[in-house]
Scaffold this motif. Structure first.
Motif, PDB file in Angstrom:
ATOM      1  N   ASP A  92      -0.361   5.541 -14.677  1.00  0.00           N
ATOM      2  CA  ASP A  92      -1.107   4.545 -13.924  1.00  0.00           C
ATOM      3  C   ASP A  92      -0.225   3.870 -12.874  1.00  0.00           C
ATOM      4  O   ASP A  92       0.914   3.482 -13.151  1.00  0.00           O
ATOM      5  CB  ASP A  92      -1.650   3.500 -14.908  1.00  0.00           C
ATOM      6  CG  ASP A  92      -2.456   2.444 -14.222  1.00  0.00           C
ATOM      7  OD1 ASP A  92      -3.536   2.756 -13.702  1.00  0.00           O
ATOM      8  OD2 ASP A  92      -1.987   1.285 -14.188  1.00  0.00           O
ATOM      9  N   GLU A  93      -0.765   3.716 -11.674  1.00  0.00           N
ATOM     10  CA  GLU A  93       0.010   3.095 -10.593  1.00  0.00           C
ATOM     11  C   GLU A  93       0.374   1.654 -10.908  1.00  0.00           C
ATOM     12  O   GLU A  93       1.480   1.198 -10.597  1.00  0.00           O
ATOM     13  CB  GLU A  93      -0.795   3.170  -9.292  1.00  0.00           C
ATOM     14  CG  GLU A  93      -1.029   4.599  -8.806  1.00  0.00           C
ATOM     15  CD  GLU A  93      -2.230   4.714  -7.892  1.00  0.00           C
ATOM     16  OE1 GLU A  93      -2.791   3.659  -7.525  1.00  0.00           O
ATOM     17  OE2 GLU A  93      -2.609   5.849  -7.556  1.00  0.00           O
ATOM     18  N   ALA A 153       0.833  -1.204   0.000  1.00  0.00           N
ATOM     19  CA  ALA A 153       0.000   0.000   0.000  1.00  0.00           C
ATOM     20  C   ALA A 153       0.866   1.253   0.000  1.00  0.00           C
ATOM     21  O   ALA A 153       0.548   2.241  -0.678  1.00  0.00           O
ATOM     22  CB  ALA A 153      -0.935  -0.005   1.209  1.00  0.00           C
ATOM     23  N   HIS A 154       1.967   1.238   0.734  1.00  0.00           N
ATOM     24  CA  HIS A 154       2.884   2.373   0.725  1.00  0.00           C
ATOM     25  C   HIS A 154       3.462   2.572  -0.676  1.00  0.00           C
ATOM     26  O   HIS A 154       3.586   3.716  -1.141  1.00  0.00           O
ATOM     27  CB  HIS A 154       4.021   2.148   1.723  1.00  0.00           C
ATOM     28  CG  HIS A 154       3.560   2.060   3.139  1.00  0.00           C
ATOM     29  ND1 HIS A 154       4.368   1.569   4.155  1.00  0.00           N
ATOM     30  CD2 HIS A 154       2.378   2.381   3.732  1.00  0.00           C
ATOM     31  CE1 HIS A 154       3.689   1.607   5.290  1.00  0.00           C
ATOM     32  NE2 HIS A 154       2.486   2.087   5.059  1.00  0.00           N
ATOM     33  N   ALA A 155       3.836   1.468  -1.321  1.00  0.00           N
ATOM     34  CA  ALA A 155       4.363   1.564  -2.685  1.00  0.00           C
ATOM     35  C   ALA A 155       3.328   2.204  -3.613  1.00  0.00           C
ATOM     36  O   ALA A 155       3.649   3.083  -4.423  1.00  0.00           O
ATOM     37  CB  ALA A 155       4.754   0.183  -3.194  1.00  0.00           C
ATOM     38  N   ARG A 156       2.078   1.787  -3.488  1.00  0.00           N
ATOM     39  CA  ARG A 156       1.025   2.348  -4.347  1.00  0.00           C
ATOM     40  C   ARG A 156       0.867   3.850  -4.121  1.00  0.00           C
ATOM     41  O   ARG A 156       0.713   4.617  -5.082  1.00  0.00           O
ATOM     42  CB  ARG A 156      -0.295   1.636  -4.079  1.00  0.00           C
ATOM     43  CG  ARG A 156      -1.431   2.117  -4.967  1.00  0.00           C
ATOM     44  CD  ARG A 156      -2.715   1.381  -4.700  1.00  0.00           C
ATOM     45  NE  ARG A 156      -3.765   1.854  -5.586  1.00  0.00           N
ATOM     46  CZ  ARG A 156      -5.021   1.413  -5.566  1.00  0.00           C
ATOM     47  NH1 ARG A 156      -5.374   0.472  -4.704  1.00  0.00           N
ATOM     48  NH2 ARG A 156      -5.916   1.907  -6.395  1.00  0.00           N
ATOM     49  N   LEU A 157       0.896   4.285  -2.879  1.00  0.00           N
ATOM     50  CA  LEU A 157       0.783   5.710  -2.590  1.00  0.00           C
ATOM     51  C   LEU A 157       1.944   6.490  -3.207  1.00  0.00           C
ATOM     52  O   LEU A 157       1.758   7.592  -3.746  1.00  0.00           O
ATOM     53  CB  LEU A 157       0.741   5.936  -1.081  1.00  0.00           C
ATOM     54  CG  LEU A 157      -0.522   5.463  -0.359  1.00  0.00           C
ATOM     55  CD1 LEU A 157      -0.320   5.539   1.160  1.00  0.00           C
ATOM     56  CD2 LEU A 157      -1.739   6.280  -0.775  1.00  0.00           C
ATOM     57  N   LEU A 158       3.127   5.930  -3.135  1.00  0.00           N
ATOM     58  CA  LEU A 158       4.297   6.596  -3.705  1.00  0.00           C
ATOM     59  C   LEU A 158       4.217   6.641  -5.225  1.00  0.00           C
ATOM     60  O   LEU A 158       4.507   7.674  -5.835  1.00  0.00           O
ATOM     61  CB  LEU A 158       5.569   5.883  -3.245  1.00  0.00           C
ATOM     62  CG  LEU A 158       5.905   6.053  -1.760  1.00  0.00           C
ATOM     63  CD1 LEU A 158       6.859   4.966  -1.289  1.00  0.00           C
ATOM     64  CD2 LEU A 158       6.506   7.436  -1.491  1.00  0.00           C
ATOM     65  N   PHE A 159       3.808   5.534  -5.852  1.00  0.00           N
ATOM     66  CA  PHE A 159       3.639   5.534  -7.303  1.00  0.00           C
ATOM     67  C   PHE A 159       2.604   6.574  -7.726  1.00  0.00           C
ATOM     68  O   PHE A 159       2.677   7.129  -8.816  1.00  0.00           O
ATOM     69  CB  PHE A 159       3.209   4.150  -7.807  1.00  0.00           C
ATOM     70  CG  PHE A 159       4.266   3.094  -7.710  1.00  0.00           C
ATOM     71  CD1 PHE A 159       5.572   3.344  -8.080  1.00  0.00           C
ATOM     72  CD2 PHE A 159       3.940   1.810  -7.245  1.00  0.00           C
ATOM     73  CE1 PHE A 159       6.554   2.356  -7.998  1.00  0.00           C
ATOM     74  CE2 PHE A 159       4.898   0.822  -7.164  1.00  0.00           C
ATOM     75  CZ  PHE A 159       6.214   1.097  -7.533  1.00  0.00           C
ATOM     76  N   GLY A 160       1.644   6.822  -6.843  1.00  0.00           N
ATOM     77  CA  GLY A 160       0.604   7.793  -7.148  1.00  0.00           C
ATOM     78  C   GLY A 160       1.103   9.211  -7.296  1.00  0.00           C
ATOM     79  O   GLY A 160       0.385  10.070  -7.830  1.00  0.00           O
TER      80      GLY A 160
END
Length: 285
Positions: free
Chosen positions: A62-63, A50-57
């Protein structure tokens, strides 16, 4: 904040560490020593991803494409994160070393001039504090428990320490993101704080001998398809105790995960992680 290549690399280094280690943690689901740890590592894995997804955001696009749509050489995670779990001793050693490094890194990032990144670092720390508590609890349990468990932890630390140092491999063009405050502290500066904290913990457990035994990081193999220039393998600084404190001596040389050079363990992990995404391009779920 203009998100140029150095800023993208900074984000990818952090996000890819979380993504890849989260994937490794998830592999303990169903295999941990007991049910409580099965649930704990599954929860930690979800947090990291989830942290990775927030950072990719924070990046354009696209994440899922950032997480799953790159070739292996496009990932910037440290090699420590991609290593197989081996046994429980190595897993706990790696979690302890990584989460302590992540504590140093995220604390620094709360002062980033990149407001969105600073806000995310503060949010991540709310969960990362529990990851570090979990790692410390198991560190203490194994370090001060029966001799077999202590030996597994010592073996795990000895194997993991050299590649844990490489969590602080300088980023390409790091000077520019330090200069503009996006990365408030240099990798070298954060490495020194981490090493002092690790050294104090290991001394308290009479395990500090592992710091004196570490060897250079093993050879990195180029990953991805096509012609990939072969960089010199990464070597890490030495470690010594000087004037009552643990310090690093020398400098990083060659290229490691921060420059897309990975170990032989990365490609099988990447194939497993991205297989569904590659098999059904453009699918949404």
């Amino acid at each position: 904040m203009t998100i140029d290549e150095p800023h993208t690399t900074l984000l990818l280094a952090i996000a890819d560490d979380e993504l890849i280690l989260g994937h490794r943690h998830s592999e303990w689901t169903g295999w941990a020593p007991h049910l409580e740890e099965d649930l704990a590592f599954s929860s930690i894995a979800q947090d990291e991803m989830a942290h990775a997804r927030l950072l990719f955001g924070l990046l354009e696009g696209d994440e899922d494409r950032w997480a799953l749509g790159r070739e292996p050489s496009g990932y910037r995670n440290a090699v420590l994160c991609e290593r197989p779990n081996r046994d429980w001793g190595f897993t706990i050693a790696r979690q302890y070393l990584y989460d302590l490094a992540d504590d140093v890194r995220t604390e620094a990032l709360t002062g980033s001039s990149w407001k969105e990144l600073a806000d995310l670092a503060r949010l991540m720390r709310l969960e990362e504090r529990y990851h570090l508590q979990h790692a410390r609890a198991w560190f203490e349990r194994l370090a001060h428990g029966p001799v077999t468990g202590r030996q597994h932890l010592a073996d795990g630390l000895e194997a993991a320490v050299p590649e844990a140092l490489a969590l602080f491999e300088p980023l390409p063009d790091e000077g520019s993101v330090v200069a503009d405050g996006a990365l408030p502290r240099s990798s070298q500066d954060m490495l020194q704080e981490w090493l002092e904290r690790v050294g104090a913990d290991l001394e308290a457990a009479s395990l500090d001998f592992v710091l004196e035994r570490h060897a250079p990081v093993g050879e990195m193999v180029p990953t991805g398809s096509g012609e990939v220039p072969v960089a010199e393998p990464l070597t890490v600084p030495g470690v010594a105790r000087r004037d009552g404190r643990w310090v690093h001596e020398g400098a990083f040389a060659g290229a490691g995960g921060r420059q897309g050079q990975h170990s032989e363990d990365f490609t099988p992990l990447w194939e497993d992680l991205t297989g569904l995404y590659r098999a059904h391009p453009g699918a949404r779920w």
